[in-house]
Design a protein around this motif. Sequence first.
Motif, mmCIF file in Angstrom:
data_model
loop_
_atom_site.group_PDB
_atom_site.id
_atom_site.type_symbol
_atom_site.label_atom_id
_atom_site.label_comp_id
_atom_site.label_asym_id
_atom_site.label_seq_id
_atom_site.Cartn_x
_atom_site.Cartn_y
_atom_site.Cartn_z
ATOM 1 N N ASP A 28 80.683 -17.022 -69.082
ATOM 2 C CA ASP A 28 80.262 -18.216 -68.351
ATOM 3 C C ASP A 28 80.547 -19.512 -69.106
ATOM 4 O O ASP A 28 79.957 -20.546 -68.801
ATOM 5 C CB ASP A 28 78.772 -18.133 -68.012
ATOM 6 C CG ASP A 28 78.476 -17.041 -67.001
ATOM 7 O OD1 ASP A 28 79.406 -16.637 -66.280
ATOM 8 O OD2 ASP A 28 77.326 -16.591 -66.932
ATOM 9 N N THR A 52 89.948 -19.615 -60.840
ATOM 10 C CA THR A 52 89.195 -20.050 -62.015
ATOM 11 C C THR A 52 88.469 -21.363 -61.753
ATOM 12 O O THR A 52 87.305 -21.525 -62.130
ATOM 13 C CB THR A 52 90.126 -20.181 -63.233
ATOM 14 O OG1 THR A 52 90.818 -18.939 -63.428
ATOM 15 C CG2 THR A 52 89.342 -20.506 -64.494
ATOM 16 N N TRP A 53 89.144 -22.314 -61.095
ATOM 17 C CA TRP A 53 88.462 -23.569 -60.739
ATOM 18 C C TRP A 53 87.275 -23.288 -59.821
ATOM 19 O O TRP A 53 86.208 -23.898 -59.981
ATOM 20 C CB TRP A 53 89.419 -24.562 -60.071
ATOM 21 C CG TRP A 53 90.409 -25.186 -61.009
ATOM 22 C CD1 TRP A 53 91.765 -25.107 -60.934
ATOM 23 C CD2 TRP A 53 90.145 -26.001 -62.166
ATOM 24 N NE1 TRP A 53 92.355 -25.808 -61.963
ATOM 25 C CE2 TRP A 53 91.375 -26.371 -62.728
ATOM 26 C CE3 TRP A 53 88.968 -26.449 -62.764
ATOM 27 C CZ2 TRP A 53 91.482 -27.176 -63.866
ATOM 28 C CZ3 TRP A 53 89.068 -27.243 -63.910
ATOM 29 C CH2 TRP A 53 90.303 -27.595 -64.444
ATOM 30 N N GLY A 54 87.443 -22.363 -58.892
ATOM 31 C CA GLY A 54 86.332 -21.989 -58.011
ATOM 32 C C GLY A 54 85.162 -21.417 -58.782
ATOM 33 O O GLY A 54 83.997 -21.719 -58.493
ATOM 34 N N ARG A 55 85.460 -20.594 -59.781
ATOM 35 C CA ARG A 55 84.409 -20.015 -60.615
ATOM 36 C C ARG A 55 83.676 -21.103 -61.402
ATOM 37 O O ARG A 55 82.442 -21.063 -61.543
ATOM 38 C CB ARG A 55 85.033 -19.003 -61.574
ATOM 39 C CG ARG A 55 84.050 -18.256 -62.404
ATOM 40 C CD ARG A 55 84.736 -17.128 -63.121
ATOM 41 N NE ARG A 55 83.867 -16.563 -64.128
ATOM 42 C CZ ARG A 55 84.277 -15.839 -65.144
ATOM 43 N NH1 ARG A 55 85.564 -15.557 -65.271
ATOM 44 N NH2 ARG A 55 83.435 -15.362 -66.015
ATOM 45 N N VAL A 57 83.288 -24.256 -60.521
ATOM 46 C CA VAL A 57 82.435 -24.980 -59.575
ATOM 47 C C VAL A 57 81.164 -24.179 -59.302
ATOM 48 O O VAL A 57 80.056 -24.721 -59.319
ATOM 49 C CB VAL A 57 83.196 -25.291 -58.268
ATOM 50 C CG1 VAL A 57 82.254 -25.798 -57.181
ATOM 51 C CG2 VAL A 57 84.302 -26.302 -58.527
ATOM 52 N N ASP A 58 81.313 -22.884 -59.074
ATOM 53 C CA ASP A 58 80.142 -22.033 -58.828
ATOM 54 C C ASP A 58 79.163 -22.064 -60.002
ATOM 55 O O ASP A 58 77.950 -22.179 -59.809
ATOM 56 C CB ASP A 58 80.557 -20.589 -58.557
ATOM 57 C CG ASP A 58 81.221 -20.409 -57.211
ATOM 58 O OD1 ASP A 58 81.070 -21.296 -56.339
ATOM 59 O OD2 ASP A 58 81.903 -19.379 -57.027
ATOM 60 N N LEU A 59 79.693 -21.957 -61.217
ATOM 61 C CA LEU A 59 78.832 -21.981 -62.398
ATOM 62 C C LEU A 59 78.094 -23.311 -62.517
ATOM 63 O O LEU A 59 76.898 -23.343 -62.818
ATOM 64 C CB LEU A 59 79.652 -21.733 -63.668
ATOM 65 C CG LEU A 59 80.111 -20.308 -63.895
ATOM 66 C CD1 LEU A 59 81.121 -20.261 -65.045
ATOM 67 C CD2 LEU A 59 78.930 -19.405 -64.207
ATOM 68 N N LEU A 61 77.402 -25.475 -60.124
ATOM 69 C CA LEU A 61 76.425 -25.640 -59.047
ATOM 70 C C LEU A 61 75.174 -24.801 -59.282
ATOM 71 O O LEU A 61 74.087 -25.178 -58.856
ATOM 72 C CB LEU A 61 77.053 -25.296 -57.694
ATOM 73 C CG LEU A 61 78.084 -26.294 -57.179
ATOM 74 C CD1 LEU A 61 78.701 -25.795 -55.882
ATOM 75 C CD2 LEU A 61 77.468 -27.673 -56.995
ATOM 76 N N ARG A 62 75.318 -23.679 -59.946
ATOM 77 C CA ARG A 62 74.145 -22.852 -60.243
ATOM 78 C C ARG A 62 73.271 -23.466 -61.322
ATOM 79 O O ARG A 62 72.086 -23.150 -61.424
ATOM 80 C CB ARG A 62 74.579 -21.455 -60.678
ATOM 81 C CG ARG A 62 74.880 -20.566 -59.492
ATOM 82 C CD ARG A 62 75.023 -19.136 -59.910
ATOM 83 N NE ARG A 62 76.442 -18.889 -60.165
ATOM 84 C CZ ARG A 62 76.909 -18.051 -61.073
ATOM 85 N NH1 ARG A 62 76.099 -17.374 -61.830
ATOM 86 N NH2 ARG A 62 78.195 -17.884 -61.227
ATOM 87 N N ARG A 63 73.836 -24.343 -62.133
ATOM 88 C CA ARG A 63 73.059 -24.961 -63.210
ATOM 89 C C ARG A 63 72.073 -25.999 -62.693
ATOM 90 O O ARG A 63 71.018 -26.177 -63.240
ATOM 91 C CB ARG A 63 73.987 -25.648 -64.216
ATOM 92 C CG ARG A 63 74.748 -24.684 -65.056
ATOM 93 C CD ARG A 63 75.582 -25.419 -66.049
ATOM 94 N NE ARG A 63 76.324 -24.493 -66.882
ATOM 95 C CZ ARG A 63 77.177 -24.865 -67.803
ATOM 96 N NH1 ARG A 63 77.415 -26.142 -68.022
ATOM 97 N NH2 ARG A 63 77.810 -23.965 -68.520
#
Length: 77
Positions: A28, A52-55, A57-59, A61-63
């Motif tokens: 992460d 990878t860029w999508g991952r 963004v997901d990380l 947004l979860r923060r």
Amino acid sequence: MVADSFDRRRYLQRALDVYRRVLVGDADSVAVLVKLAALSEQLGDDVEAHATWGRIVDLLLRRRPLTVSVKKEDDED
């Protein structure tokens, strides 16, 4: 970091491989993922770069939540 050295010397594929190995220990790490995505773009691997860029963004947004809930105060009569 070894990958940074490869990147500076334009050994992009070697740098990419090292960053992938680093992710095994810290899956992460946004900083490493950004390097991986950028190198993937430079090497023309748009599919991996996009994923990878999508991952990333997901990380991110979860923060932090996108909205803040506000507790409504009771109205006094």
